[in-house]
Design an enzyme around this catalytic site. Structure first.
Site, PDB file in Angstrom:
ATOM      1  N   GLU A  93     -30.712 -29.554  63.326  1.00  0.00           N
ATOM      2  CA  GLU A  93     -30.487 -30.840  62.703  1.00  0.00           C
ATOM      3  C   GLU A  93     -29.062 -31.022  62.225  1.00  0.00           C
ATOM      4  O   GLU A  93     -28.380 -30.069  61.874  1.00  0.00           O
ATOM      5  CB  GLU A  93     -31.446 -31.001  61.523  1.00  0.00           C
ATOM      6  CG  GLU A  93     -32.869 -30.997  62.039  1.00  0.00           C
ATOM      7  CD  GLU A  93     -33.863 -31.497  61.027  1.00  0.00           C
ATOM      8  OE1 GLU A  93     -35.016 -31.677  61.406  1.00  0.00           O
ATOM      9  OE2 GLU A  93     -33.478 -31.726  59.876  1.00  0.00           O
ATOM     10  N   CYS A 106     -23.234 -32.680  57.687  1.00  0.00           N
ATOM     11  CA  CYS A 106     -23.726 -31.318  57.477  1.00  0.00           C
ATOM     12  C   CYS A 106     -24.171 -30.792  58.842  1.00  0.00           C
ATOM     13  O   CYS A 106     -25.106 -31.332  59.438  1.00  0.00           O
ATOM     14  CB  CYS A 106     -24.897 -31.413  56.493  1.00  0.00           C
ATOM     15  SG  CYS A 106     -25.688 -29.856  56.170  1.00  0.00           S
ATOM     16  N   CYS A 113     -32.365 -18.644  61.569  1.00  0.00           N
ATOM     17  CA  CYS A 113     -31.401 -17.805  60.855  1.00  0.00           C
ATOM     18  C   CYS A 113     -32.030 -16.444  60.584  1.00  0.00           C
ATOM     19  O   CYS A 113     -33.201 -16.354  60.223  1.00  0.00           O
ATOM     20  CB  CYS A 113     -30.996 -18.454  59.535  1.00  0.00           C
ATOM     21  SG  CYS A 113     -29.757 -17.495  58.640  1.00  0.00           S
ATOM     22  N   CYS A 117     -33.420 -15.723  53.682  1.00  0.00           N
ATOM     23  CA  CYS A 117     -33.443 -15.907  52.222  1.00  0.00           C
ATOM     24  C   CYS A 117     -34.824 -16.417  51.809  1.00  0.00           C
ATOM     25  O   CYS A 117     -35.444 -17.203  52.530  1.00  0.00           O
ATOM     26  CB  CYS A 117     -32.372 -16.894  51.796  1.00  0.00           C
ATOM     27  SG  CYS A 117     -30.723 -16.337  52.253  1.00  0.00           S
ATOM     28  N   CYS A 120     -35.592 -20.315  51.666  1.00  0.00           N
ATOM     29  CA  CYS A 120     -35.048 -21.175  52.732  1.00  0.00           C
ATOM     30  C   CYS A 120     -36.019 -21.283  53.903  1.00  0.00           C
ATOM     31  O   CYS A 120     -36.434 -20.270  54.464  1.00  0.00           O
ATOM     32  CB  CYS A 120     -33.719 -20.614  53.209  1.00  0.00           C
ATOM     33  SG  CYS A 120     -33.024 -21.518  54.609  1.00  0.00           S
ATOM     34  N   GLY A 172     -28.692 -22.153  59.835  1.00  0.00           N
ATOM     35  CA  GLY A 172     -27.980 -20.981  60.330  1.00  0.00           C
ATOM     36  C   GLY A 172     -26.878 -20.472  59.421  1.00  0.00           C
ATOM     37  O   GLY A 172     -26.446 -21.150  58.490  1.00  0.00           O
ATOM     38  N   GLU A 173     -26.446 -19.245  59.702  1.00  0.00           N
ATOM     39  CA  GLU A 173     -25.374 -18.600  58.936  1.00  0.00           C
ATOM     40  C   GLU A 173     -24.105 -18.637  59.802  1.00  0.00           C
ATOM     41  O   GLU A 173     -23.988 -17.872  60.770  1.00  0.00           O
ATOM     42  CB  GLU A 173     -25.803 -17.157  58.597  1.00  0.00           C
ATOM     43  CG  GLU A 173     -24.709 -16.277  58.057  1.00  0.00           C
ATOM     44  CD  GLU A 173     -23.926 -16.872  56.898  1.00  0.00           C
ATOM     45  OE1 GLU A 173     -24.526 -17.255  55.876  1.00  0.00           O
ATOM     46  OE2 GLU A 173     -22.691 -16.963  57.017  1.00  0.00           O
ATOM     47  N   SER A 204     -20.115 -22.601  54.595  1.00  0.00           N
ATOM     48  CA  SER A 204     -21.003 -22.062  53.559  1.00  0.00           C
ATOM     49  C   SER A 204     -21.601 -20.757  54.078  1.00  0.00           C
ATOM     50  O   SER A 204     -22.121 -20.701  55.190  1.00  0.00           O
ATOM     51  CB  SER A 204     -22.121 -23.074  53.271  1.00  0.00           C
ATOM     52  OG  SER A 204     -23.047 -22.536  52.369  1.00  0.00           O
ATOM     53  N   SER A 226     -23.127 -18.873  48.856  1.00  0.00           N
ATOM     54  CA  SER A 226     -24.466 -19.076  48.310  1.00  0.00           C
ATOM     55  C   SER A 226     -24.824 -17.886  47.430  1.00  0.00           C
ATOM     56  O   SER A 226     -25.198 -16.836  47.934  1.00  0.00           O
ATOM     57  CB  SER A 226     -25.460 -19.230  49.463  1.00  0.00           C
ATOM     58  OG  SER A 226     -25.128 -20.378  50.201  1.00  0.00           O
ATOM     59  N   LEU A 227     -24.692 -18.077  46.140  1.00  0.00           N
ATOM     60  CA  LEU A 227     -24.829 -16.954  45.212  1.00  0.00           C
ATOM     61  C   LEU A 227     -26.284 -16.753  44.782  1.00  0.00           C
ATOM     62  O   LEU A 227     -26.858 -15.700  44.970  1.00  0.00           O
ATOM     63  CB  LEU A 227     -23.913 -17.222  44.006  1.00  0.00           C
ATOM     64  CG  LEU A 227     -23.486 -16.032  43.171  1.00  0.00           C
ATOM     65  CD1 LEU A 227     -22.847 -14.946  44.010  1.00  0.00           C
ATOM     66  CD2 LEU A 227     -22.517 -16.497  42.073  1.00  0.00           C
ATOM     67  N   HIS A 228     -26.842 -17.748  44.126  1.00  0.00           N
ATOM     68  CA  HIS A 228     -28.275 -17.805  43.800  1.00  0.00           C
ATOM     69  C   HIS A 228     -28.784 -16.773  42.794  1.00  0.00           C
ATOM     70  O   HIS A 228     -29.966 -16.792  42.444  1.00  0.00           O
ATOM     71  CB  HIS A 228     -29.160 -17.718  45.048  1.00  0.00           C
ATOM     72  CG  HIS A 228     -28.786 -18.703  46.107  1.00  0.00           C
ATOM     73  ND1 HIS A 228     -28.602 -20.042  45.860  1.00  0.00           N
ATOM     74  CD2 HIS A 228     -28.538 -18.542  47.430  1.00  0.00           C
ATOM     75  CE1 HIS A 228     -28.269 -20.654  46.982  1.00  0.00           C
ATOM     76  NE2 HIS A 228     -28.217 -19.771  47.930  1.00  0.00           N
ATOM     77  N   ASN A 307     -35.491 -27.227  46.980  1.00  0.00           N
ATOM     78  CA  ASN A 307     -36.349 -28.136  47.757  1.00  0.00           C
ATOM     79  C   ASN A 307     -37.551 -27.357  48.229  1.00  0.00           C
ATOM     80  O   ASN A 307     -37.418 -26.507  49.115  1.00  0.00           O
ATOM     81  CB  ASN A 307     -35.594 -28.679  48.966  1.00  0.00           C
ATOM     82  CG  ASN A 307     -34.520 -29.642  48.535  1.00  0.00           C
ATOM     83  OD1 ASN A 307     -34.790 -30.620  47.853  1.00  0.00           O
ATOM     84  ND2 ASN A 307     -33.289 -29.344  48.890  1.00  0.00           N
ATOM     85  N   CYS A 350     -31.364 -30.054  51.536  1.00  0.00           N
ATOM     86  CA  CYS A 350     -31.033 -28.658  51.835  1.00  0.00           C
ATOM     87  C   CYS A 350     -32.274 -27.803  52.021  1.00  0.00           C
ATOM     88  O   CYS A 350     -33.205 -27.886  51.244  1.00  0.00           O
ATOM     89  CB  CYS A 350     -30.305 -28.025  50.671  1.00  0.00           C
ATOM     90  SG  CYS A 350     -28.628 -28.478  50.626  1.00  0.00           S
TER      91      CYS A 350
HETATM   92  N1  SAH Z   1     -26.443 -19.995  55.799  1.00  0.00           N
HETATM   93  C1  SAH Z   1     -25.488 -20.616  54.986  1.00  0.00           C
HETATM   94  C2  SAH Z   1     -25.402 -22.113  55.196  1.00  0.00           C
HETATM   95  C3  SAH Z   1     -26.671 -22.864  55.405  1.00  0.00           C
HETATM   96  S1  SAH Z   1     -27.728 -23.010  54.032  1.00  0.00           S
HETATM   97  C4  SAH Z   1     -25.727 -20.300  53.527  1.00  0.00           C
HETATM   98  O1  SAH Z   1     -26.760 -19.737  53.200  1.00  0.00           O
HETATM   99  O2  SAH Z   1     -24.832 -20.594  52.732  1.00  0.00           O
HETATM  100  C5  SAH Z   1     -26.927 -24.231  53.039  1.00  0.00           C
HETATM  101  C6  SAH Z   1     -27.268 -24.156  51.574  1.00  0.00           C
HETATM  102  O3  SAH Z   1     -28.607 -24.592  51.324  1.00  0.00           O
HETATM  103  C7  SAH Z   1     -27.159 -22.761  51.016  1.00  0.00           C
HETATM  104  O4  SAH Z   1     -26.499 -22.735  49.773  1.00  0.00           O
HETATM  105  C8  SAH Z   1     -28.610 -22.397  50.851  1.00  0.00           C
HETATM  106  O5  SAH Z   1     -28.751 -21.361  49.941  1.00  0.00           O
HETATM  107  C9  SAH Z   1     -29.231 -23.688  50.426  1.00  0.00           C
HETATM  108  N2  SAH Z   1     -30.679 -23.735  50.566  1.00  0.00           N
HETATM  109  C10 SAH Z   1     -31.431 -23.155  51.505  1.00  0.00           C
HETATM  110  N3  SAH Z   1     -32.736 -23.420  51.303  1.00  0.00           N
HETATM  111  C11 SAH Z   1     -32.807 -24.200  50.206  1.00  0.00           C
HETATM  112  C12 SAH Z   1     -33.872 -24.827  49.521  1.00  0.00           C
HETATM  113  N4  SAH Z   1     -35.149 -24.715  49.925  1.00  0.00           N
HETATM  114  N5  SAH Z   1     -33.573 -25.557  48.437  1.00  0.00           N
HETATM  115  C13 SAH Z   1     -32.279 -25.717  48.048  1.00  0.00           C
HETATM  116  N6  SAH Z   1     -31.240 -25.157  48.656  1.00  0.00           N
HETATM  117  C14 SAH Z   1     -31.494 -24.400  49.737  1.00  0.00           C
HETATM  118 FE1  SF4 Z   2     -29.902 -18.394  56.547  1.00  0.00          FE
HETATM  119 FE2  SF4 Z   2     -28.494 -19.766  54.729  1.00  0.00          FE
HETATM  120 FE3  SF4 Z   2     -31.162 -20.099  54.973  1.00  0.00          FE
HETATM  121 FE4  SF4 Z   2     -30.195 -17.840  53.941  1.00  0.00          FE
HETATM  122  S1  SF4 Z   2     -29.996 -19.904  53.070  1.00  0.00           S
HETATM  123  S2  SF4 Z   2     -31.844 -18.006  55.487  1.00  0.00           S
HETATM  124  S3  SF4 Z   2     -28.359 -17.575  55.168  1.00  0.00           S
HETATM  125  S4  SF4 Z   2     -29.623 -20.620  56.496  1.00  0.00           S
END
Ligand code: SAH
Ligand code: SF4
Length: 389
Positions: A93, A106, A113, A117, A120, A172-173, A204, A226-228, A307, A350
């Protein structure tokens, strides 16, 4: 018969080399590049300032093809989401987010991926494959010219540009698909293509440390990490890659990156998960992580309300909690924003980008349908990019 070369796969230097192979001078590559990336052309016959003989050569050997559009949705807030066919039942997408003074696209860099995570839905899908350069830059190519077409804005450098910023925050990463990502970045920045400023293009990453260093050398653009989580045990559970590249290494990579970056801060993204990473104690621990004497990282924080998706078992932090968390960071002098969720009604937020894709049978059905239409109406059906005349 040899396969056609997709010119969307070539960066400026490769296009010069390709023209050389055809016996053409380097300036032809520039002309060609402008036709493709500034006028959105996909028909060689439309490239009227190229010699007819060159056009014939190109028609025989090359093509200009972005992934076909499977669906195109516009949200009530103007967010627009395209689902693109990248073959073999895979779809990715691309999301356009209009704001007052800018338009952000975006883009996705992989189908699925591998980082997996916890929060995600792309990660839950697993990894299918890396996107090619043409599939990455093709998202910008398709979106820019389709947005112009829908608004009646002419292609070419004189027409008002719709996409002013690009964020690699789709599926994707990006740093695990490094070379194609960097080639696509170079095209985004090139003056004979999209001419975007490095500050307006953001990669990112979930924290692939060696590739952060490589990006700083090969194509430094704005960086979001993406720290989290505020400590290693917590981050190990949310972003499995942390076990390989723990916070100390990640913070050091961020500091090194800033020596080459077009901005003087790193953006830290932080997904707000109820009861998991969202207490004031976590916020204070984050402050200590990024304000740590010689090991400090100049940064901004972007808090992303989680989300939810059905099988995650996680819950979004409530707004009061998110604001209180932000306040701890702000009180420590860190610029902190809370991301507005956009395009909720079309699942464009996201981490929800995989929503439709996950249901592979539906994607398969749609593709079947598209193939039927293409048989009926010609091969360009399903491609919303028309041949300019
Ligand atoms: N793989 C890369 C870029 C794609 S994800 C990364 O992880 O940075 C883009 C952003 O969306 C990242 O910060 C990711 O942590 C966040 N993200 C993924 N799933 C999410 C969700 N369910 N709710 C909110 N943010 C999310
Ligand atoms: Fe991959 Fe980014 Fe999703 Fe983590 S947050 S699974 S690195 S797309």
């Amino acid at each position: 018969m040899t396969a056609l070369t997709n010119l969307l796969d070539l960066d400026p230097a490769q296009l010069v080399a390709y023209c050389g192979e055809l016996g053409e001078k380097p300036f032809r590559a520039k002309q060609l590049q402008r036709w493709i990336h500034q006028f959105g052309a996909s028909d060689f016959d439309a490239m009227t300032d190229l010699a007819k003989s060159l056009r014939e050569k190109l028609k025989a050997r090359a093509t200009i093809a972005a992934p076909a559009v499977i669906s195109d949705h516009i949200s009530s807030d103007g967010t627009r989401k395209w689902l693109l066919d990248v073959g073999q039942g895979n779809a990715v997408e691309t999301v356009f987010i209009p704001e007052e003074n800018r338009g952000t696209l975006c883009v996705s860099t992989q189908a699925g991926c591998a980082v997996n995570c916890r929060f995600c839905s792309t990660g839950k899908q697993g990894f299918s494959r890396n996107l090619t350069v043409g599939e990455i830059i093709g998202q910008l190519w398709m979106a820019e010219f389709e947005l112009r077409r829908s608004k009646g804005i002419e292609p070419g450098p004189k027409g008002e540009r719709q996409i002013t910023n690009v964020v690699m925050m789709g599926m994707g990463e990006p740093l695990l698909n490094f070379e194609p990502t960097v080639t696509a970045l170079r095209l985004m920045l090139d003056d004979n293509a999209y001419g975007l400023s490095r500050r307006r293009v953001t990669v990112s990453t979930s924290g692939v440390v060696p590739m952060i260093d490589k990006l700083s050398q090969d194509c430094p653009v704005a960086l979001a990490v993406s720290l989290h989580a505020s400590n290693d045990p917590l981050r190990d559970g949310l972003v499995p890659l942390n076990k390989k590249y723990p916070l100390k290494d990640l913070m050091a990579a961020c500091r090194r990156y800033l020596e080459f970056a077009p901005r003087d801060f790193i953006t830290f993204e932080y997904c707000m998960l109820d009861g998991v990473n969202d207490t004031d104690t976590h916020a204070r621990e984050l402050v200590a992580l990024v304000q740590n004497g010689a090991e400090s990282v100049p940064c901004k924080f972007n808090l992303i309300p989680f989300n939810p998706f059905p099988e995650s078992g996680l819950v979004r932090s409530n707004n009061v909690r998110i604001k209180a968390f932000a306040q701890v960071l702000i009180d420590a002098g860190i610029v902190t924003t809370i991301r507005k969720t956009r395009g909720d009604d079309i699942d464009a937020a996201c981490g929800q980008l995989a929503g439709e894709v996950q249901d592979r049978t539906r994607v398969q059905e749609r593709m079947q349908k598209m193939a039927e239409y293409q048989q009926k109406f010609g091969k360009n059906f399903g491609r919303i990019v028309e041949v300019p005349r």
